[in-house]
Every structure is written in structure tokens, then in C-alpha cells.
Design a protein around this motif. Structure first.
Motif, PDB file in Angstrom:
ATOM      1  N   MET A 132       0.843  -1.165   0.000  1.00  0.00           N
ATOM      2  CA  MET A 132       0.000   0.000   0.000  1.00  0.00           C
ATOM      3  C   MET A 132       0.889   1.229   0.000  1.00  0.00           C
ATOM      4  O   MET A 132       1.779   1.372   0.821  1.00  0.00           O
ATOM      5  N   GLY A 133       0.616   2.144  -0.927  1.00  0.00           N
ATOM      6  CA  GLY A 133       1.387   3.360  -1.021  1.00  0.00           C
ATOM      7  C   GLY A 133       0.880   4.435  -0.075  1.00  0.00           C
ATOM      8  O   GLY A 133      -0.183   4.304   0.536  1.00  0.00           O
ATOM      9  N   LEU A 134       1.635   5.493   0.038  1.00  0.00           N
ATOM     10  CA  LEU A 134       1.268   6.604   0.917  1.00  0.00           C
ATOM     11  C   LEU A 134      -0.061   7.216   0.507  1.00  0.00           C
ATOM     12  O   LEU A 134      -0.918   7.486   1.340  1.00  0.00           O
ATOM     13  N   PHE A 135      -0.270   7.409  -0.792  1.00  0.00           N
ATOM     14  CA  PHE A 135      -1.523   8.008  -1.260  1.00  0.00           C
ATOM     15  C   PHE A 135      -2.703   7.100  -0.927  1.00  0.00           C
ATOM     16  O   PHE A 135      -3.763   7.568  -0.543  1.00  0.00           O
ATOM     17  N   ASP A 136      -2.509   5.775  -1.089  1.00  0.00           N
ATOM     18  CA  ASP A 136      -3.570   4.827  -0.733  1.00  0.00           C
ATOM     19  C   ASP A 136      -3.923   4.943   0.743  1.00  0.00           C
ATOM     20  O   ASP A 136      -5.090   4.887   1.130  1.00  0.00           O
ATOM     21  N   LYS A 137      -2.925   5.094   1.570  1.00  0.00           N
ATOM     22  CA  LYS A 137      -3.165   5.215   3.011  1.00  0.00           C
ATOM     23  C   LYS A 137      -3.949   6.486   3.318  1.00  0.00           C
ATOM     24  O   LYS A 137      -4.856   6.479   4.140  1.00  0.00           O
ATOM     25  N   LEU A 138      -3.615   7.573   2.652  1.00  0.00           N
ATOM     26  CA  LEU A 138      -4.306   8.840   2.872  1.00  0.00           C
ATOM     27  C   LEU A 138      -5.762   8.790   2.412  1.00  0.00           C
ATOM     28  O   LEU A 138      -6.621   9.414   3.032  1.00  0.00           O
ATOM     29  N   THR A 139      -6.036   8.074   1.339  1.00  0.00           N
ATOM     30  CA  THR A 139      -7.404   8.021   0.814  1.00  0.00           C
ATOM     31  C   THR A 139      -8.214   6.873   1.387  1.00  0.00           C
ATOM     32  O   THR A 139      -9.410   6.784   1.142  1.00  0.00           O
ATOM     33  N   GLY A 140      -7.569   5.991   2.128  1.00  0.00           N
ATOM     34  CA  GLY A 140      -8.300   4.853   2.687  1.00  0.00           C
ATOM     35  C   GLY A 140      -8.481   3.723   1.706  1.00  0.00           C
ATOM     36  O   GLY A 140      -9.316   2.842   1.899  1.00  0.00           O
ATOM     37  N   THR A 141      -7.693   3.713   0.631  1.00  0.00           N
ATOM     38  CA  THR A 141      -7.798   2.660  -0.376  1.00  0.00           C
ATOM     39  C   THR A 141      -7.266   1.348   0.176  1.00  0.00           C
ATOM     40  O   THR A 141      -6.219   1.315   0.816  1.00  0.00           O
ATOM     41  N   ARG A 142      -8.021   0.279  -0.067  1.00  0.00           N
ATOM     42  CA  ARG A 142      -7.621  -1.060   0.396  1.00  0.00           C
ATOM     43  C   ARG A 142      -7.817  -2.045  -0.745  1.00  0.00           C
ATOM     44  O   ARG A 142      -8.751  -1.930  -1.532  1.00  0.00           O
ATOM     45  N   ARG A 143      -6.948  -3.041  -0.775  1.00  0.00           N
ATOM     46  CA  ARG A 143      -7.026  -4.098  -1.782  1.00  0.00           C
ATOM     47  C   ARG A 143      -7.436  -5.400  -1.113  1.00  0.00           C
ATOM     48  O   ARG A 143      -7.098  -5.620   0.047  1.00  0.00           O
ATOM     49  N   PRO A 144      -8.135  -6.270  -1.835  1.00  0.00           N
ATOM     50  CA  PRO A 144      -8.521  -7.557  -1.237  1.00  0.00           C
ATOM     51  C   PRO A 144      -7.294  -8.432  -1.001  1.00  0.00           C
ATOM     52  O   PRO A 144      -6.240  -8.232  -1.599  1.00  0.00           O
ATOM     53  N   SER A 145      -7.453  -9.396  -0.138  1.00  0.00           N
ATOM     54  CA  SER A 145      -6.368 -10.343   0.133  1.00  0.00           C
ATOM     55  C   SER A 145      -6.067 -11.150  -1.123  1.00  0.00           C
ATOM     56  O   SER A 145      -6.938 -11.372  -1.972  1.00  0.00           O
TER      57      SER A 145
END
Length: 173
Positions: free
Chosen positions: A1-14
Motif C-alpha cells: 500500500m502506497g502513501l496516497f492509498d493510506k491517505l485516501t483509505g484505499t484497500r485491496r482484497p487479500s
């Protein structure tokens, strides 16, 4: 997970989760809200979204719950399902609540209230002593409203379906 993903709350499935077809993801999300939870997932076509998850503050059966907790802010999650990408794009809107008697009035305070939101748990315990006075003894009832009570089950359902949850801070859903 990248920094931008962390800021936007983006999550990927397992890894290894087989993505479900869009109609099954939609059905799973719509099935989340039941009579025992103070929020609902509903069709969002009237609001330029595929689905909307929100608190049931306007429903008479839940209005007294929200009045007792003195809720002042509510979360709404607008979602767009993108089957080609197996992705749900989500934007949060925070609503300000004012109470006129036992009737809530909702207002979007500013466009800056749009994006990915989080409100800390507001929780307290009400109790009555044996003589009916406020106190530590006797039955108690816990109240609280937390944005994660709404967001976590919605996001977890998307991830369990093998789809990505992409938080959208600003821009088009």
C-alpha cells in the motif's frame, strides 16, 4: 500500500480472493443494513452514485436513539461500482445535525466536508441507582456513534468480494 492509498483509505482484497460479479457485490452491500443496525445501504441513483450507506437518523424507529446520543455529525458514504476494474470508489460526506425538539435537521456544512472522514467514538454510559437517581448502581445502557461502525462493514464486504475499495478524496466519484 502506497502513501496516497493510506491517505485516501484505499484497500485491496487479500491475495487469492476470487472477485464476485458486480450484481453479487451490489446484493451483498444492500443486504448489510438490517433492522438491528442504525444504518442502511440503499440505491443511490438519485444522488449520482450506485449505492449510498448512511445512518438511519430520519427513520422514526431510530430517531430516539440518535437524539439520546446527541449526535452532531453523521457520515454518508457514496459508492460507484466499477465492474471492469473490480473496484468500488467511495467518497464520504459529513453532515452536521441540529435538533429541533426530537426532529433532526441535516446540513452539509461546507464542500470541504467531502472526502475520507473519520469521527472518534463518542460513548458514554447512562445508569440509574436503586432509588432512580443517576449513579453507578443499577442497569446501564451504553450509547455511541463511530464512523467505523458504518464504514468497516461496508468496506469489509467489498474486500471479501475480491474487489478493491478506493477512497476518493475529491473529484468525480
Amino acid at each position: 500500500m502506497g502513501l496516497f492509498d493510506k491517505l485516501t483509505g484505499t484497500r485491496r482484497p487479500s491475495d487469492g480472493v476470487v472477485p464476485l460479479p458486480v450484481h453479487e457485490v451490489r446484493a451483498a452491500l444492500l443486504a448489510l443494513g438490517g433492522p438491528e443496525v442504525p444504518w442502511v445501504v440503499r440505491d443511490g441513483a438519485a444522488e449520482d452514485a450506485d449505492l449510498v450507506a448512511e445512518w438511519r437518523i430520519r427513520e422514526p424507529a431510530w430517531r430516539t436513539f440518535f437524539l439520546r446520543t446527541q449526535v452532531s455529525e453523521l457520515l454518508q458514504i457514496r459508492m460507484r461500482l466499477l465492474p471492469d476494474k473490480r473496484e468500488v470508489r467511495a467518497v464520504d460526506r459529513m453532515w452536521q445535525v441540529t435538533w429541533a425538539g426530537d426532529t433532526p435537521r441535516l446540513a452539509l456544512s461546507a464542500e470541504a466536508a467531502r472526502g475520507q472522514m473519520s469521527v472518534s467514538t463518542k460513548s458514554w454510559t447512562l445508569g440509574r441507582g436503586e432509588g432512580g437517581e443517576d449513579g453507578e448502581d443499577g442497569p446501564t445502557q451504553n450509547f455511541g456513534v463511530d464512523t467505523s461502525d458504518l464504514k468497516d462493514p461496508v468496506r469489509d464486504t467489498v474486500l471479501a468480494a475480491g474487489w478493491m475499495w478506493r477512497g476518493v478524496a475529491f473529484g468525480k466519484l
